[in-house]
Design an enzyme around this catalytic site. Structure first.
Site, PDB file in Angstrom:
ATOM      1  N   HIS A   1       9.567 -28.718  12.773  1.00 21.84           N
ATOM      2  CA  HIS A   1      10.994 -29.378  13.727  1.00 21.84           C
ATOM      3  C   HIS A   1      10.374 -28.999  15.361  1.00 21.84           C
ATOM      4  CE1 HIS A   1      13.493 -30.441  10.855  1.00 21.84           C
ATOM      5  NE2 HIS A   1      13.816 -28.993  10.219  1.00 21.84           N
TER       6      HIS A   1
ATOM      7  N   ARG B   1      16.154 -17.830   3.015  1.00 14.75           N
ATOM      8  CA  ARG B   1      15.788 -18.394   1.852  1.00 14.75           C
ATOM      9  C   ARG B   1      14.073 -17.695   2.641  1.00 14.75           C
ATOM     10  NH1 ARG B   1      16.632 -24.181   4.342  1.00 14.75           N
ATOM     11  NH2 ARG B   1      16.811 -22.861   6.416  1.00 14.75           N
TER      12      ARG B   1
ATOM     13  N   LYS C   1      11.299 -21.446   7.628  1.00 11.22           N
ATOM     14  CA  LYS C   1      11.585 -22.253   9.191  1.00 11.22           C
ATOM     15  C   LYS C   1      10.524 -21.908   9.919  1.00 11.22           C
ATOM     16  CE  LYS C   1      14.741 -23.557  10.239  1.00 11.22           C
ATOM     17  NZ  LYS C   1      14.987 -24.900  10.542  1.00 11.22           N
TER      18      LYS C   1
ATOM     19  N   ASP D   1      18.996 -28.786  14.719  1.00 13.84           N
ATOM     20  CA  ASP D   1      17.083 -28.795  14.532  1.00 13.84           C
ATOM     21  C   ASP D   1      16.543 -30.061  14.874  1.00 13.84           C
ATOM     22  OD1 ASP D   1      16.342 -26.595  13.149  1.00 13.84           O
ATOM     23  OD2 ASP D   1      16.994 -27.629  11.149  1.00 13.84           O
TER      24      ASP D   1
ATOM     25  N   TYR E   1       8.735 -26.374   7.534  1.00  8.00           N
ATOM     26  CA  TYR E   1       9.358 -26.762   8.937  1.00  8.00           C
ATOM     27  C   TYR E   1       9.854 -26.807   9.705  1.00  8.00           C
ATOM     28  CZ  TYR E   1      11.954 -28.707   5.097  1.00  8.00           C
ATOM     29  OH  TYR E   1      12.630 -28.826   3.668  1.00  8.00           O
TER      30      TYR E   1
ATOM     31  N   GLU F   1       8.348 -31.659   7.576  1.00  8.16           N
ATOM     32  CA  GLU F   1       9.955 -33.280   7.172  1.00  8.16           C
ATOM     33  C   GLU F   1       9.060 -33.762   7.372  1.00  8.16           C
ATOM     34  OE1 GLU F   1       9.445 -30.656  11.538  1.00  8.16           O
ATOM     35  OE2 GLU F   1       9.733 -29.996   9.758  1.00  8.16           O
TER      36      GLU F   1
END
Length: 368
Positions: A96, A15, A75, A270, A94, A118
């Protein structure tokens, strides 16, 4: 503002943080965009597509991190990227962090302002930037379960939808949020027998109405989980507590209740995973076996369909990217839900849920 887009370097992550369409919107709003060479290759977009959208092309990630005021990724930054971040920089991606104290330490030492997709909340209390990838992951989870159930893959050899005269597979979805709903939708569409377990009775009522009685619903209790996984061919872990580590709802002991060669798909990996025996895997080597139960725990499932995922993600993130580009961190001041996305600022964890999840880990090995 100068916005930077490095190429994703996590294993099998294809991505990209900004599509050419999003770049065009930023440039039209008066901002400049610096994209690392080949950053869009995974979605079939070459550097020329970004140049036509108004971006400049950087020869390396180091140049992007050096020159950009805001870094937009997909990510979490990898260890090699942490030292390239700096105190006057915004990181938007993101993160996490709850199960990842090392990343938290790296970001804290960098001094950057790290905003996590998130944990951003909208006015309805939903998670608007997690939702699109949850939709993708939920749908992919059933594909993954079906593939893992095939005999040549080590599974029991059951077809999810069965055929006339032969029973369909039984799929249990633990968690009735976005991931669970989309997993159930695909499983029902394929003809599987589906049960959804959730801790919220009002949510179970909504799901019952949504599926028109085509799924079974059960309130989440230890007894319900044990009973349902005992007869399941595939179990989808789809639980989420925003910013916190996922609760461990299936213990190793419970695996002994399950059918041999059944499949667990942990979409919550995740956030640490919701099965006690879960550990992150990759698209290269997605499964492993514990006590005769197949585990699928790929930590970036939507990366397998990067064209769909990148567009879906950009549809959701673009308004927030534009707001940050226009106003910097001041964009958070007028929107408490947006401000909830700020996880790390000036070397401190500023999101309460993330801080609580990491407190015990930091107590054992404090940040220096």
């Amino acid at each position: 503002m100068r916005v930077g887009v490095p190429k994703e370097i996590k294993v099998h992550e294809y991505r990209v943080g900004l599509t050419p369409g999003s770049v065009r919107e930023l440039v039209a709003a008066g901002h400049s965009v610096l994209v690392e060479r080949d950053a869009g290759a995974g979605i079939g977009m070459d550097d020329d597509a970004y140049v036509r959208a108004g971006a400049s092309i950087a020869a390396s990630a180091a140049q992007v991190f050096r020159d950009a005021e805001m870094i937009v990724k997909v990510k979490e930054p990898q260890p090699s990227e942490w030292p390239m971040l700096r105190p006057d920089q915004i990181l938007f991606t993101y993160l996490h962090l709850a199960p990842d104290p090392e990343q938290a330490r790296g970001l804290m030492r960098s001094g950057c302002s790290a905003i996590a997709y998130e944990t951003i909340v909208d006015r309805r209390g939903s998670l608007p930037l997690l939702a699109p990838m949850s939709e993708v992951a939920g749908r992919l989870s059933i594909e993954a379960a079906g593939a893992a159930l095939r005999r040549h893959a080590g599974g029991s050899g059951i077809l999810l939808g069965g055929v006339p005269g032969v029973s369909a597979a039984r799929v249990v979805v633990i968690g009735g949020g976005v991931v669970g709903t989309h997993a159930a939708r695909i499983a029902v569409g394929m003809g599987a027998e589906v049960t959804i377990i959730d801790a919220s009775l009002p949510r179970l009522r909504q799901l019952d109405d949504l599926f028109g009685g085509r799924v079974r619903t059960r309130l989440s209790t230890l007894e319900a989980i044990e009973q349902e996984i005992a007869s399941a061919d595939a179990v989808i872990g789809a639980v989420l507590i925003p910013g916190e580590s996922a609760p461990k709802l299936v213990s190793r002991e419970m695996l002994g209740l399950m059918k041999r060669n059944a499949v667990l798909v942990d979409v919550a990996i995740d956030q640490g995973g919701c099965f006690e025996t879960s550990r992150p895997t990759t698209h290269d080597d997605p499964t492993y076996v514990v006590d005769d139960i197949i585990h699928y725990c790929v930590a970036n499932m939507p990366g397998a369909v990067p064209q769909t995922s990148s567009q879906a993600l950009n549809n959701a993130t673009l308004p927030y990217v534009l707001a940050l580009a226009d106003h910097g961190l001041a964009a958070l001041d007028a929107d408490a839900g947006f401000r909830a996305g700020l996880n790390i600022h000036k070397g401190e964890i500023v999101n309460d849920a993330v801080a609580q999840s990491l407190a015990d880990k930091f107590a054992l090995d404090p940040v220096s």
